[in-house]
Structure formats: structure tokens, C-alpha cells
Design a protein around this motif. Structure first.
Motif, PDB file in Angstrom:
ATOM      1  N   SER A   1      10.832 -87.570 -69.312  1.00  0.00           N
ATOM      2  CA  SER A   1      10.393 -86.298 -68.735  1.00  0.00           C
ATOM      3  C   SER A   1      11.410 -85.188 -68.989  1.00  0.00           C
ATOM      4  CB  SER A   1      10.149 -86.441 -67.230  1.00  0.00           C
ATOM      5  OG  SER A   1      11.356 -86.575 -66.525  1.00  0.00           O
ATOM      6  N   PRO A   2      10.927 -83.980 -69.334  1.00  0.00           N
ATOM      7  CA  PRO A   2      11.837 -82.845 -69.571  1.00  0.00           C
ATOM      8  C   PRO A   2      12.710 -82.533 -68.366  1.00  0.00           C
ATOM      9  CG  PRO A   2       9.606 -82.328 -70.323  1.00  0.00           C
ATOM     10  CD  PRO A   2       9.513 -83.624 -69.565  1.00  0.00           C
ATOM     11  N   GLU A   3      12.195 -82.780 -67.156  1.00  0.00           N
ATOM     12  CA  GLU A   3      12.962 -82.506 -65.944  1.00  0.00           C
ATOM     13  C   GLU A   3      14.225 -83.376 -65.892  1.00  0.00           C
ATOM     14  OE1 GLU A   3       8.675 -81.450 -65.159  1.00  0.00           O
ATOM     15  OE2 GLU A   3       9.702 -83.184 -66.009  1.00  0.00           O
ATOM     16  N   LYS A   4      14.097 -84.657 -66.279  1.00  0.00           N
ATOM     17  CA  LYS A   4      15.265 -85.549 -66.276  1.00  0.00           C
ATOM     18  C   LYS A   4      16.260 -85.166 -67.377  1.00  0.00           C
ATOM     19  CE  LYS A   4      13.237 -89.688 -64.185  1.00  0.00           C
ATOM     20  NZ  LYS A   4      12.884 -91.113 -64.389  1.00  0.00           N
ATOM     21  N   ILE A   5      15.737 -84.803 -68.533  1.00  0.00           N
ATOM     22  CA  ILE A   5      16.612 -84.375 -69.627  1.00  0.00           C
ATOM     23  C   ILE A   5      17.433 -83.159 -69.208  1.00  0.00           C
ATOM     24  CG2 ILE A   5      16.635 -83.411 -71.963  1.00  0.00           C
ATOM     25  CD1 ILE A   5      14.076 -85.111 -72.485  1.00  0.00           C
ATOM     26  N   ALA A   6      16.772 -82.212 -68.541  1.00  0.00           N
ATOM     27  CA  ALA A   6      17.464 -81.002 -68.081  1.00  0.00           C
ATOM     28  C   ALA A   6      18.563 -81.343 -67.078  1.00  0.00           C
ATOM     29  CB  ALA A   6      16.463 -80.031 -67.460  1.00  0.00           C
ATOM     30  N   LEU A   7      18.323 -82.338 -66.206  1.00  0.00           N
ATOM     31  CA  LEU A   7      19.332 -82.735 -65.226  1.00  0.00           C
ATOM     32  C   LEU A   7      20.534 -83.383 -65.901  1.00  0.00           C
ATOM     33  CD1 LEU A   7      17.061 -84.159 -62.382  1.00  0.00           C
ATOM     34  CD2 LEU A   7      18.588 -82.187 -62.205  1.00  0.00           C
ATOM     35  N   ILE A   8      20.282 -84.220 -66.907  1.00  0.00           N
ATOM     36  CA  ILE A   8      21.380 -84.848 -67.652  1.00  0.00           C
ATOM     37  C   ILE A   8      22.256 -83.775 -68.290  1.00  0.00           C
ATOM     38  CG2 ILE A   8      21.948 -86.286 -69.664  1.00  0.00           C
ATOM     39  CD1 ILE A   8      19.260 -87.803 -69.012  1.00  0.00           C
ATOM     40  N   GLU A   9      21.614 -82.805 -68.903  1.00  0.00           N
ATOM     41  CA  GLU A   9      22.358 -81.727 -69.562  1.00  0.00           C
ATOM     42  C   GLU A   9      23.046 -80.831 -68.540  1.00  0.00           C
ATOM     43  OE1 GLU A   9      19.279 -80.031 -71.961  1.00  0.00           O
ATOM     44  OE2 GLU A   9      19.562 -81.487 -73.593  1.00  0.00           O
ATOM     45  N   GLN A  10      22.440 -80.654 -67.373  1.00  0.00           N
ATOM     46  CA  GLN A  10      23.047 -79.859 -66.315  1.00  0.00           C
ATOM     47  C   GLN A  10      24.389 -80.453 -65.880  1.00  0.00           C
ATOM     48  OE1 GLN A  10      20.511 -78.902 -62.863  1.00  0.00           O
ATOM     49  NE2 GLN A  10      22.223 -79.494 -61.554  1.00  0.00           N
ATOM     50  N   PHE A  11      24.457 -81.797 -65.882  1.00  0.00           N
ATOM     51  CA  PHE A  11      25.700 -82.475 -65.511  1.00  0.00           C
ATOM     52  C   PHE A  11      26.624 -82.697 -66.707  1.00  0.00           C
ATOM     53  CE2 PHE A  11      23.090 -84.187 -61.846  1.00  0.00           C
ATOM     54  CZ  PHE A  11      23.744 -83.432 -60.876  1.00  0.00           C
TER      55      PHE A  11
ATOM     56  N   VAL B   1      20.993 -89.605 -65.493  1.00  0.00           N
ATOM     57  CA  VAL B   1      21.299 -88.430 -64.665  1.00  0.00           C
ATOM     58  C   VAL B   1      22.502 -88.726 -63.774  1.00  0.00           C
ATOM     59  CG1 VAL B   1      20.478 -86.929 -62.808  1.00  0.00           C
ATOM     60  CG2 VAL B   1      18.931 -87.555 -64.676  1.00  0.00           C
ATOM     61  N   SER B   2      22.464 -89.881 -63.107  1.00  0.00           N
ATOM     62  CA  SER B   2      23.544 -90.243 -62.183  1.00  0.00           C
ATOM     63  C   SER B   2      24.852 -90.500 -62.923  1.00  0.00           C
ATOM     64  CB  SER B   2      23.143 -91.471 -61.364  1.00  0.00           C
ATOM     65  OG  SER B   2      22.001 -91.203 -60.572  1.00  0.00           O
ATOM     66  N   GLU B   3      24.783 -91.174 -64.061  1.00  0.00           N
ATOM     67  CA  GLU B   3      26.006 -91.440 -64.813  1.00  0.00           C
ATOM     68  C   GLU B   3      26.590 -90.158 -65.400  1.00  0.00           C
ATOM     69  OE1 GLU B   3      25.183 -96.085 -66.101  1.00  0.00           O
ATOM     70  OE2 GLU B   3      25.284 -94.547 -67.654  1.00  0.00           O
ATOM     71  N   ALA B   4      25.727 -89.220 -65.787  1.00  0.00           N
ATOM     72  CA  ALA B   4      26.223 -87.935 -66.277  1.00  0.00           C
ATOM     73  C   ALA B   4      27.017 -87.225 -65.192  1.00  0.00           C
ATOM     74  CB  ALA B   4      25.055 -87.066 -66.748  1.00  0.00           C
ATOM     75  N   TYR B   5      26.530 -87.304 -63.969  1.00  0.00           N
ATOM     76  CA  TYR B   5      27.219 -86.688 -62.826  1.00  0.00           C
ATOM     77  C   TYR B   5      28.610 -87.298 -62.624  1.00  0.00           C
ATOM     78  CZ  TYR B   5      28.430 -86.197 -57.844  1.00  0.00           C
ATOM     79  OH  TYR B   5      29.083 -85.993 -56.653  1.00  0.00           O
ATOM     80  N   PHE B   6      28.677 -88.629 -62.623  1.00  0.00           N
ATOM     81  CA  PHE B   6      29.969 -89.294 -62.391  1.00  0.00           C
ATOM     82  C   PHE B   6      30.918 -89.104 -63.571  1.00  0.00           C
ATOM     83  CE2 PHE B   6      27.529 -91.673 -59.161  1.00  0.00           C
ATOM     84  CZ  PHE B   6      28.374 -91.466 -58.078  1.00  0.00           C
ATOM     85  N   ALA B   7      30.371 -89.065 -64.794  1.00  0.00           N
ATOM     86  CA  ALA B   7      31.223 -88.799 -65.958  1.00  0.00           C
ATOM     87  C   ALA B   7      31.835 -87.405 -65.852  1.00  0.00           C
ATOM     88  CB  ALA B   7      30.403 -88.928 -67.241  1.00  0.00           C
ATOM     89  N   GLN B   8      31.022 -86.434 -65.455  1.00  0.00           N
ATOM     90  CA  GLN B   8      31.530 -85.074 -65.288  1.00  0.00           C
ATOM     91  C   GLN B   8      32.588 -85.031 -64.188  1.00  0.00           C
ATOM     92  OE1 GLN B   8      29.032 -81.861 -63.432  1.00  0.00           O
ATOM     93  NE2 GLN B   8      29.155 -80.951 -65.471  1.00  0.00           N
ATOM     94  N   LEU B   9      32.367 -85.799 -63.128  1.00  0.00           N
ATOM     95  CA  LEU B   9      33.321 -85.848 -62.017  1.00  0.00           C
ATOM     96  C   LEU B   9      34.688 -86.340 -62.490  1.00  0.00           C
ATOM     97  CD1 LEU B   9      33.014 -85.298 -58.917  1.00  0.00           C
ATOM     98  CD2 LEU B   9      32.741 -87.769 -58.629  1.00  0.00           C
TER      99      LEU B   9
ATOM    100  N   GLU C   1      34.126 -89.474 -53.203  1.00  0.00           N
ATOM    101  CA  GLU C   1      32.738 -89.012 -53.340  1.00  0.00           C
ATOM    102  C   GLU C   1      31.812 -89.839 -52.469  1.00  0.00           C
ATOM    103  OE1 GLU C   1      28.668 -88.650 -54.886  1.00  0.00           O
ATOM    104  OE2 GLU C   1      29.890 -90.465 -54.739  1.00  0.00           O
ATOM    105  N   ASN C   2      32.044 -91.140 -52.456  1.00  0.00           N
ATOM    106  CA  ASN C   2      31.224 -92.029 -51.635  1.00  0.00           C
ATOM    107  C   ASN C   2      31.438 -91.752 -50.152  1.00  0.00           C
ATOM    108  OD1 ASN C   2      29.497 -94.236 -51.077  1.00  0.00           O
ATOM    109  ND2 ASN C   2      31.262 -95.570 -50.793  1.00  0.00           N
ATOM    110  N   ASN C   3      32.679 -91.496 -49.774  1.00  0.00           N
ATOM    111  CA  ASN C   3      33.003 -91.252 -48.371  1.00  0.00           C
ATOM    112  C   ASN C   3      32.392 -89.950 -47.862  1.00  0.00           C
ATOM    113  OD1 ASN C   3      34.464 -92.384 -46.113  1.00  0.00           O
ATOM    114  ND2 ASN C   3      35.836 -90.624 -46.250  1.00  0.00           N
ATOM    115  N   ARG C   4      32.185 -88.992 -48.769  1.00  0.00           N
ATOM    116  CA  ARG C   4      31.559 -87.727 -48.391  1.00  0.00           C
ATOM    117  C   ARG C   4      30.055 -87.844 -48.234  1.00  0.00           C
ATOM    118  NH1 ARG C   4      35.023 -85.814 -52.551  1.00  0.00           N
ATOM    119  NH2 ARG C   4      33.255 -85.617 -53.983  1.00  0.00           N
TER     120      ARG C   4
END
Length: 359
Positions: free
Chosen positions: A112-122, A90-98, A21-24
Motif C-alpha cells: 500500500s502507498p500509505e505504508k511506503i510513505a510511512l517507511i520513507e517518512q522515517f 515501518v517500525s524498523e525504519a523508525y528504530f533505525a532512524q532512532l 523508548e520502551n519506558n516512555r
């Protein structure tokens, strides 16, 4: 030959996934902001919102996952838990999903609701507490209940990143400045949320023998500034910061005051004003913690201009303003929070007209 245990095989695969992921990922942009030529100062803003998860915390989250994996704290099926005001989660949710892991973020109800939505999106789940100083115990409790791992960014941020280099943010900044007229910046300006970014940059500067100085800016009511000023790491304010992502009610373990050359306490309304002014000046839509950085930057530039000092300053665009449409970009929300940026906007207009800082 002894077979590699299943758990070790999963760990090897997980680390390979993070490395791929980092290399990409290309490096983030370093923008040069046009200033009056006669000032003799170049300003560079490193846009960390370019990361896949949209903030500076993408780097930290990857480092924390790698740190947990190599220490044997994260294994197949481990539930990841974090105390976070938003962007780290948000970032940790992404890597956990990965990695196919469950993720729970513990945060204050005012995130902020925007950040909550991103966490749930991941694929993450949010657990809310009323006060900022309650996140630590709640995160530890959920980790214990789920037999999971509490990432604890506030403790491990400064040790999970290799401050000597290895493509950390400091190395990236200095590499990108190599062909500029002032390749060694006079100042690097960052905020303090965990203390990890300032620790990494400050250590890197010293390790590589640079003469650059490090300024850390802190929102009003946070514990970091009074702790640094009074050399007392026991300071506890108990206050929730009104600037998401930075400022803490206590001094976090990752805060390393010895690498900091200067600190400023920034009024919250000034952070919002600088965020708004930056969009008008550059067209870049940043979040409020970037505004905190910039309020400190403009004061440093004014000091350099007054002293006839030539050089460059680097700061960070921590995340994008689209995460704060309903809050810091909403006049009704600002009014309800008692944040009036107009006097500070006037100060910035005056500064750009005269080159003299009036505050």
C-alpha cells in the motif's frame, strides 16, 4: 583496567536508547466489545495500532533490534535490511532512524502507498520485487552489498521475543484481563505473518499453566494453514497474500505449529467484510488482518453460544485502517482485485441477529 571498545560503547548507548523508548511507551489498550448479554461471551480486542509506528510490529521491531545488538550483528554504521510486506518495515525504519542507521525495506510492488510513505517518512528506502517469494534473496543480496545486516523477521521473530514474559504481548493481555469476569480467556485468536506472535502467545500459555487455547487464522492461499493441517512444513504455495501483513508463500522458520490448538483458513473477501463490520459495530477503524482475526472470532463465539459455554476471547487489532484508504477501503480497488465483501457482510448481519453462524 581495559577500556571499553568504541563499538561496545555505541552498542551500550543503542540498547539504552531502545530501553528508554520502551519506558516512555504506555501499554496498548484492551477494548471490551459489547455483545448481546445472553450470549455469555466477552470479547476483548487489543489495539496494537496505539504504538508510535501504528501496528503490532512495533513490538517485534524493537525485539529484533535488541536481538541484533546483543548478538553483535548491529553496530555503528550498519545498514539494516528487511524483507517486509509493510508494517514491520515501518517500525524498523523508525528504530533505525532512532539509532542513526540506514534502512532498506524489500517488498512487493503491491504494498500500500500509505505504508511506503510511512517507511520513507522515517528515513527508510524501499526496494521493490514482483513476487512475494523474491523478497528473501533480494534482502540478503542488498545486505551483502552494503555490508549490512538482514534482520530476517521470518527467521528470528519467534526467538527475539522472551516468551516467558518480560512485558511481551501475552503477559500484557493476561495482566489486563486480571479484573474481568473471565480473567483467563477461553481463546486467543491471532493471524500468522512471521509466526512470532502465535509462538510467543502459545508458549506463554503453556509456560504459565493457563487453560486458554490458541487459534491461528490464515488468509486463503497461504502456506501456514495447509502445513499445520497436514503436518507438513515443506508446503510452498508461492502465492502473494491479498491480506497485507499475514499469509506467506512458504512456511517461515518462526512458525511453531505445536503451540497452536486450532487453525482456520479465512476467505480474503471475508477478512475485508469483517474489517468493515467492525468499524460499523465499534467505530474502530482497523486494517484487513484484523478482519481476518475477527472472522475467526465470530465463528468461535457462535460455537460457544451454541454449546452454552461462557468465557472470554481475546484478539488483536493489528493496525489501523487509515493505512489502506486507497486499497481495502476503496470499492474500485476491491473490485479490481475480485474481492466482494457483500455476501460476508450479510452473513455477519445474520449472525448478530440470530446468534447462529451460517457462514
Amino acid at each position: 583496567m581495559t577500556a571499553v571498545p568504541v563499538s561496545r560503547s555505541w552498542t551500550h548507548a543503542a540498547i539504552a536508547t531502545l530501553q528508554a523508548e520502551n519506558n516512555r511507551s504506555a501499554d496498548t489498550h484492551l477494548y471490551k466489545i459489547e455483545l448481546p448479554e445472553h450470549w455469555g461471551v466477552d470479547l476483548f480486542v487489543k489495539d496494537e495500532s496505539c504504538h508510535r509506528t501504528g501496528s503490532l510490529k512495533h513490538r517485534l521491531a524493537r525485539s529484533l533490534f535488541l536481538f541484533g545488538l546483543v548478538n553483535g550483528w548491529i553496530n555503528e554504521g550498519t545498514t539494516i535490511v528487511e524483507a517486509s510486506s509493510g508494517s514491520t518495515a515501518v517500525s524498523e525504519a523508525y528504530f533505525a532512524q532512532l539509532l542513526g542507521l540506514d534502512f532498506v525495506a524489500v517488498m512487493t510492488a503491491g504494498t500500500s502507498p500509505e505504508k511506503i510513505a510511512l517507511i520513507e517518512q522515517f528515513g527508510g528506502r524501499c526496494h521493490f520485487v514482483d513476487h512475494a517469494d523474491e523478497v528473501y534473496a533480494a534482502a540478503a543480496s542488498i545486505a551483502a552489498e552494503t555490508n549490512g545486516h538482514y534482520m530476517d523477521q521470518f527467521t528470528y521473530a519467534e526467538r527475539a521475543t522472551d516468551w516467558r514474559g518480560n512485558n511481551n504481548i501475552a503477559e500484557s493481555i493476561f495482566n489486563q484481563l486480571a479484573h474481568e469476569r473471565f480473567p483467563e480467556p477461553s481463546w486467543v485468536v491471532v493471524g500468522s505473518g512471521t509466526g512470532g506472535t502465535s509462538a510467543t502467545i502459545g508458549r506463554y500459555i503453556r509456560y504459565h499453566g493457563h487453560s486458554s487455547r490458541l487459534m491461528v487464522v490464515d488468509p486463503e492461499g497461504s502456506a501456514f494453514y495447509p502445513a499445520w493441517k497436514n503436518q507438513d512444513l515443506s508446503v510452498v504455495t508461492g502465492n502473494s497474500s491479498r491480506i497485507e501483513g499475514i499469509g506467506r508463500p512458504r512456511v517461515e522458520p518462526s512458525f511453531v505449529p505445536g503451540v497452536i490448538d486450532s487453525m482456520l483458513e479465512i476467505p480474503d473477501a471475508a477478512s475485508v467484510a469483517a474489517m468493515m463490520h467492525f468499524k460499523k459495530l465499534t467505530g474502530l477503524h482497523a486494517g484487513p488482518s484484523t478482519g481476518t482475526n475477527l472472522w475467526g472470532v465470530w465463528q468461535l463465539i457462535a460455537q460457544m453460544v451454541a454449546a452454552g459455554e461462557k468465557g472470554s476471547i481475546v484478539t488483536l487489532m493489528c493496525d489501523g485502517g487509515e493505512r489502506y484508504v486507497g486499497s481495502y477501503n476503496n470499492p474500485a480497488w476491491l473490485d479490481a482485485k475480485g474481492l466482494d465483501p457483500s455476501p460476508h457482510l450479510a452473513s455477519l448481519d445474520d449472525f448478530f441477529a440470530t446468534g447462529v453462524w451460517q457462514g
